[in-house]
Structure formats: structure tokens, C-alpha cells
Design a protein around this motif. Structure first.
Motif, mmCIF file in Angstrom:
data_model
loop_
_atom_site.group_PDB
_atom_site.id
_atom_site.type_symbol
_atom_site.label_atom_id
_atom_site.label_comp_id
_atom_site.label_asym_id
_atom_site.label_seq_id
_atom_site.Cartn_x
_atom_site.Cartn_y
_atom_site.Cartn_z
ATOM 1 N N CYS A 196 44.923 49.362 94.114
ATOM 2 C CA CYS A 196 44.293 49.307 95.573
ATOM 3 C C CYS A 196 43.793 50.375 96.007
ATOM 4 C CB CYS A 196 45.064 48.360 96.167
ATOM 5 S SG CYS A 196 46.570 48.702 96.700
ATOM 6 N N LEU A 197 43.958 51.477 95.539
ATOM 7 C CA LEU A 197 43.526 52.760 96.546
ATOM 8 C C LEU A 197 42.204 52.579 97.099
ATOM 9 C CD1 LEU A 197 44.137 55.834 96.688
ATOM 10 C CD2 LEU A 197 42.359 56.178 94.882
ATOM 11 N N VAL A 198 42.170 52.837 98.389
ATOM 12 C CA VAL A 198 41.167 53.040 99.410
ATOM 13 C C VAL A 198 41.150 54.220 100.162
ATOM 14 C CG1 VAL A 198 40.863 50.496 99.569
ATOM 15 C CG2 VAL A 198 42.312 51.653 101.166
ATOM 16 N N LYS A 199 39.989 54.586 100.721
ATOM 17 C CA LYS A 199 39.774 55.434 101.639
ATOM 18 C C LYS A 199 39.662 55.108 103.023
ATOM 19 C CE LYS A 199 37.241 59.679 102.799
ATOM 20 N NZ LYS A 199 36.247 60.584 102.478
ATOM 21 N N VAL A 200 40.428 55.388 103.942
ATOM 22 C CA VAL A 200 40.389 54.843 105.444
ATOM 23 C C VAL A 200 40.107 55.843 106.237
ATOM 24 C CG1 VAL A 200 41.592 53.662 106.898
ATOM 25 C CG2 VAL A 200 41.970 53.229 104.903
ATOM 26 N N PRO A 206 47.212 60.423 105.798
ATOM 27 C CA PRO A 206 46.139 60.881 104.987
ATOM 28 C C PRO A 206 44.864 59.994 104.614
ATOM 29 C CG PRO A 206 47.966 59.666 103.785
ATOM 30 C CD PRO A 206 48.344 59.791 105.255
ATOM 31 N N PRO A 207 43.933 60.452 104.202
ATOM 32 C CA PRO A 207 42.576 59.562 104.121
ATOM 33 C C PRO A 207 42.655 58.657 103.063
ATOM 34 C CG PRO A 207 42.298 61.773 103.156
ATOM 35 C CD PRO A 207 43.591 61.775 103.703
ATOM 36 N N LEU A 234 36.761 51.993 108.607
ATOM 37 C CA LEU A 234 36.007 52.092 107.625
ATOM 38 C C LEU A 234 36.881 52.161 106.231
ATOM 39 C CD1 LEU A 234 33.303 51.803 106.139
ATOM 40 C CD2 LEU A 234 33.107 54.513 106.210
ATOM 41 N N VAL A 235 36.656 51.096 105.557
ATOM 42 C CA VAL A 235 37.560 51.128 104.226
ATOM 43 C C VAL A 235 36.879 51.112 102.955
ATOM 44 C CG1 VAL A 235 38.950 49.913 103.012
ATOM 45 C CG2 VAL A 235 39.333 49.633 105.385
ATOM 46 N N GLU A 236 36.819 52.293 102.234
ATOM 47 C CA GLU A 236 36.026 52.553 101.357
ATOM 48 C C GLU A 236 36.600 52.412 99.939
ATOM 49 O OE1 GLU A 236 32.672 55.839 102.317
ATOM 50 O OE2 GLU A 236 34.543 56.299 103.230
ATOM 51 N N PHE A 237 35.981 51.609 99.019
ATOM 52 C CA PHE A 237 36.789 51.552 97.358
ATOM 53 C C PHE A 237 35.662 51.463 96.522
ATOM 54 C CE2 PHE A 237 35.967 47.270 96.627
ATOM 55 C CZ PHE A 237 35.854 46.596 98.017
ATOM 56 N N VAL A 268 37.133 45.849 110.985
ATOM 57 C CA VAL A 268 37.466 46.569 109.650
ATOM 58 C C VAL A 268 36.185 46.350 108.697
ATOM 59 C CG1 VAL A 268 39.000 46.451 107.682
ATOM 60 C CG2 VAL A 268 39.886 45.941 109.779
ATOM 61 N N THR A 269 35.480 47.467 108.516
ATOM 62 C CA THR A 269 34.297 47.341 107.714
ATOM 63 C C THR A 269 34.896 48.057 106.300
ATOM 64 O OG1 THR A 269 32.991 47.976 109.837
ATOM 65 C CG2 THR A 269 31.963 48.325 107.458
#
Ligand code: FES
Length: 122
Positions: free
Chosen positions: A50-54, A96-97, A112-115, A4-5
Motif C-alpha cells: 500500500c505504498l503511497v506518496k503523501v 518522510p514522503p 495529495l496521495v499518489e500511488f 484528501v486528493t
């Protein structure tokens, strides 16, 4: 097991965590255990902080990553889950992303987890 990045402009560099069997809790729990500063308030899927894009990596599949009922409502209210994306998730098992880290369970996918570091902002 999964890599998990985590990536965010508020972190000096991306951090990759190797999630082992004991880490199979929520994405938020994994982040906290590794000092990743994903914002969170309610930890119950209701505030949206805690919204993230996965994004799946290395050909990993995110199928089977069902949305919780709280996640469906909170993401919809915040404009991150359209009716089309919800239908794809429920009918075709295509997640969903955008997700809520406190509702997303770490599985065997490399992601990949972007926030952003701003509560509720991707
Ligand atoms: Fe509130 Fe995740 S911490 S929705």
C-alpha cells in the motif's frame, strides 16, 4: 477536516475526498470507503503493497504524523526510508514522503496521495 486528493495513473481522474470526523481512520480505510484502488494485502504495515506518496497541500503541515514501527521497518527494507529521513521524522517531526496507507492516520491536513496501482511501487 481535510481534503484528501487521490491520484494514480490507473484512475481516469484525480478524486478528492472531504474527510469528516467519522473518516479519521487510516488512509487505506478512507480509500476503500471511496473505491480508490490502492493495492493492499496485509493491512498491517508488513507487506509494503500500500505504498503511497503523501504531499501536503495548501500550506498544510504533516507534523504529528508519526511512523509506526511496522512502517519504519517495511519502508526501510523497501528503500523508501533512509536513515536521514528516519532521523528527521523522529527528531524533527518531519515525516518522510513515502508512507504506507494502512499505517497512515488521516488528520486535519489537506494532502495529495499518489500511488501507481502496482503493489509496493510508488
Ligand atoms: Fe501491507 Fe499496508 S497493506 S503494508
Amino acid at each position: 477536516m481535510a481534503n484528501v486528493t487521490f491520484s494514480s495513473p490507473i484512475m481516469p481522474k484525480d478524486v478528492t475526498v472531504y474527510a469528516v470526523a467519522g473518516d479519521k481512520g487510516t488512509l487505506l480505510a478512507l480509500a476503500r470507503k471511496n473505491d480508490i484502488p490502492i493495492p493492499c494485502q496485509c493491512q498491517d504495515g508488513q507487506c509494503g503493497s500500500c505504498l503511497v506518496k503523501v504531499t501536503p497541500l495548501d500550506g498544510s503541515s504533516l507534523k504529528g504524523q508519526a511512523l509506526t514501527e511496522h512502517e519504519k521497518v517495511t519502508l526501510s527494507v523497501n528503500g523508501k526510508l533512509s536513515k536521514e529521513l528516519l532521523a528527521k521524522a523522529e527528531v524533527e517531526d518531519i515525516p518522510p514522503p513515502y508512507r504506507l496507507a494502512c499505517q497512515y492516520w488521516v488528520q486535519d491536513s489537506n494532502i495529495l496521495v499518489e500511488f501507481s496501482g502496482e503493489p509496493g511501487v510508488e
